[in-house]
Design a protein around this motif. Structure first.
Motif, PDB file in Angstrom:
ATOM      1  N   PHE A 171     -95.331   6.166 -22.803  1.00  0.00           N
ATOM      2  CA  PHE A 171     -96.724   6.578 -22.620  1.00  0.00           C
ATOM      3  C   PHE A 171     -97.312   5.869 -21.409  1.00  0.00           C
ATOM      4  CE2 PHE A 171     -95.960   6.318 -27.281  1.00  0.00           C
ATOM      5  CZ  PHE A 171     -95.954   7.683 -27.551  1.00  0.00           C
ATOM      6  N   GLN A 172     -98.249   6.520 -20.757  1.00  0.00           N
ATOM      7  CA  GLN A 172     -98.922   5.907 -19.613  1.00  0.00           C
ATOM      8  C   GLN A 172    -100.423   5.718 -19.869  1.00  0.00           C
ATOM      9  OE1 GLN A 172     -96.376   8.387 -18.930  1.00  0.00           O
ATOM     10  NE2 GLN A 172     -95.139   6.542 -18.694  1.00  0.00           N
ATOM     11  N   ASP A 173    -100.825   5.754 -21.115  1.00  0.00           N
ATOM     12  CA  ASP A 173    -102.233   5.625 -21.452  1.00  0.00           C
ATOM     13  C   ASP A 173    -102.795   4.275 -21.025  1.00  0.00           C
ATOM     14  OD1 ASP A 173    -100.867   7.545 -23.199  1.00  0.00           O
ATOM     15  OD2 ASP A 173    -102.850   7.868 -24.043  1.00  0.00           O
ATOM     16  N   THR A 174    -104.105   4.232 -20.804  1.00  0.00           N
ATOM     17  CA  THR A 174    -104.779   3.004 -20.377  1.00  0.00           C
ATOM     18  C   THR A 174    -104.679   1.903 -21.422  1.00  0.00           C
ATOM     19  OG1 THR A 174    -106.361   4.341 -19.125  1.00  0.00           O
ATOM     20  CG2 THR A 174    -106.974   2.054 -19.581  1.00  0.00           C
ATOM     21  N   TYR A 175    -104.837   2.270 -22.690  1.00  0.00           N
ATOM     22  CA  TYR A 175    -104.820   1.296 -23.776  1.00  0.00           C
ATOM     23  C   TYR A 175    -103.590   1.547 -24.648  1.00  0.00           C
ATOM     24  CZ  TYR A 175    -109.691   1.112 -22.288  1.00  0.00           C
ATOM     25  OH  TYR A 175    -110.830   1.018 -21.543  1.00  0.00           O
ATOM     26  N   GLN A 176    -102.762   0.514 -24.776  1.00  0.00           N
ATOM     27  CA  GLN A 176    -101.557   0.630 -25.587  1.00  0.00           C
ATOM     28  C   GLN A 176    -101.365  -0.669 -26.363  1.00  0.00           C
ATOM     29  OE1 GLN A 176     -98.023   2.348 -23.723  1.00  0.00           O
ATOM     30  NE2 GLN A 176     -99.203   2.830 -21.892  1.00  0.00           N
ATOM     31  N   GLY A 177    -101.029  -0.539 -27.636  1.00  0.00           N
ATOM     32  CA  GLY A 177    -100.802  -1.748 -28.414  1.00  0.00           C
ATOM     33  C   GLY A 177    -100.518  -1.422 -29.868  1.00  0.00           C
ATOM     34  N   MET A 178    -100.200  -2.462 -30.619  1.00  0.00           N
ATOM     35  CA  MET A 178     -99.956  -2.350 -32.050  1.00  0.00           C
ATOM     36  C   MET A 178    -100.927  -3.269 -32.785  1.00  0.00           C
ATOM     37  SD  MET A 178     -97.385  -0.252 -32.293  1.00  0.00           S
ATOM     38  CE  MET A 178     -96.755  -0.543 -33.947  1.00  0.00           C
ATOM     39  N   PRO A 179    -101.483  -2.822 -33.916  1.00  0.00           N
ATOM     40  CA  PRO A 179    -102.344  -3.720 -34.692  1.00  0.00           C
ATOM     41  C   PRO A 179    -101.587  -5.017 -34.998  1.00  0.00           C
ATOM     42  CG  PRO A 179    -102.460  -1.485 -35.559  1.00  0.00           C
ATOM     43  CD  PRO A 179    -101.345  -1.493 -34.547  1.00  0.00           C
TER      44      PRO A 179
END
Length: 373
Positions: A188-196
């Motif tokens: 993915f190239q989304d601005t916000y990426q992460g895991m809780p």
């Protein structure tokens, strides 16, 4: 008991709406779910070996919406994570979506360089090209490349996942994993990426931990809709089930998972490895890559697509074909007869594939409408 709202489903859509209504409108909400847990398909838990796993397959959060990211950030810290996927192609593991690095992993350097130049010259750098569009290229070598990618990456995976050829699906499906003219190996190239940071379930627990919210699990909403008093309902389940399959069941694809524990620190190089052509499963996910958990062993999930049988399997993916859209519209028309007492939203109620951020965005938008009632 008396409630202002009955919300059917404790997944993203139901939980977001419950939290907003309870905290912003100070109204009482009863959330019911037929499963024995909250979180819908994003539910995670520690298995018998102490490894945090996703029961219903890998869920990687990514979004370009600052609004969605900030909203969820009220209920979780984030572990930075950029998902990377490899595909097994002719005995080699190459990045997908197919990109310029994949070219050099599969073809001789000089030939890969020529193909790279043609791709950039024809489409530009940093561009995502749907595979079916690439197959229409005028250049003979680009058509060869497109056919190679189609055959070795798209065709087999799509056939296993959907029991349909890529051409038989809506372009929105084949466009989800394009050829990416870039050296960016991230899925993915989304601005916000992460895991809780502490998992999805903990995030959902915090969302629903409000004095105005009561949660009832292992409960079909039919069991309580005549037993409790409520003013309005939000329904996030299958729309065809709500209307007792009046026009017949809407088609879905389902999944089956086999979880295996390995006495290894790591089983594979990345969180997800796809198998487009070999085996009858589509992918293997290793959860420790996603969660960052420190553990002496590791658990993987082997994923097998299967047909959905109402009442027996879990509906995962609406099948985006024109005849299914027409069938859904019949059910959607039925909702108009319910006025403003029942609202439908979510992947199953809208018969639309949502990423997690899209489900949250849809719920926040619906709350905007509800708050004006």
């Amino acid at each position: 008991m008396k409630f202002d709202w009955l919300i059917v489903g404790a997944g993203f859509t139901g939980a977001v709406l419950a939290e907003r209504i309870a905290s912003q409108l100070d109204q009482k909400v009863l959330v019911v779910d037929v499963r024995d847990h909250i979180g819908g398909n994003a539910y995670d838990y520690y298995d018998e070996h102490g490894v945090l796993v996703h029961k219903y397959g890998p869920h990687i959060f990514h979004t370009n919406s600052r609004k969605v990211w900030d909203y969820l950030s009220q209920f979780t810290e984030w572990r930075p994570y950029h998902h990377r996927v490899l595909a097994s192609v002719e005995g080699k593991l190459v990045p997908v979506p197919f990109n310029l690095n994949s070219l050099y992993a599969l073809f001789p350097p000089k030939y890969a360089e020529r193909l790279e130049e043609k791709l950039i010259c024809t489409y530009g750098f940093g561009v995502k090209v749907p595979i079916l569009r690439l197959r229409e290229a005028e250049d003979k070598e680009l058509r060869f490349l497109a056919d190679y990618i189609y055959k070795n990456i798209f065709y087999g995976y799509t056939l296993k996942q959907w029991e349909l050829k890529p051409e038989e699906l809506d372009p929105s499906v084949t466009g989800r994993v394009p050829v990416y003219i870039s050296r960016d190996d991230r899925y993915f190239q989304d601005t916000y990426q992460g895991m809780p940071k502490h998992g999805y379930t903990v995030m959902f627990q915090r969302m629903l931990a409000h004095k105005n919210i009561k949660v009832l699990l292992n409960t079909d909403f039919r069991e309580v809709e005549n037993e409790v008093h409520f003013n309005r309902m939000i329904y996030t389940g299958p729309i065809d089930a709500f209307f007792d399959y009046t026009y017949g069941p809407l088609p879905y694809r389902s999944l089956r998972f086999e979880f295996e524990y390995k006495t290894l620190a790591r089983f594979q190089k990345v969180g997800q490895v796809n198998y487009p052509s070999e085996h009858n499963y589509t992918r293997i996910t290793e959860f420790k890559h996603l969660t960052g958990q420190k553990h002496h062993g590791t658990t993987v999930a082997i994923e097998y697509p299967q047909a959905h049988i109402p009442g027996k399997t879990i509906p995962y993916y609406p099948i985006p074909k024109e005849e299914n859209r027409i069938l859904y519209e019949l059910y959607k028309k039925e909702t108009q007869n319910l006025g403003r007492r029942v609202f439908f939203a979510g992947r199953l109620a809208d018969y639309k594939y949502y990423n997690m951020d899209q489900a949250v965005g849809r719920a926040l938008m619906l709350f905007g409408e509800i708050s004006k009632l």
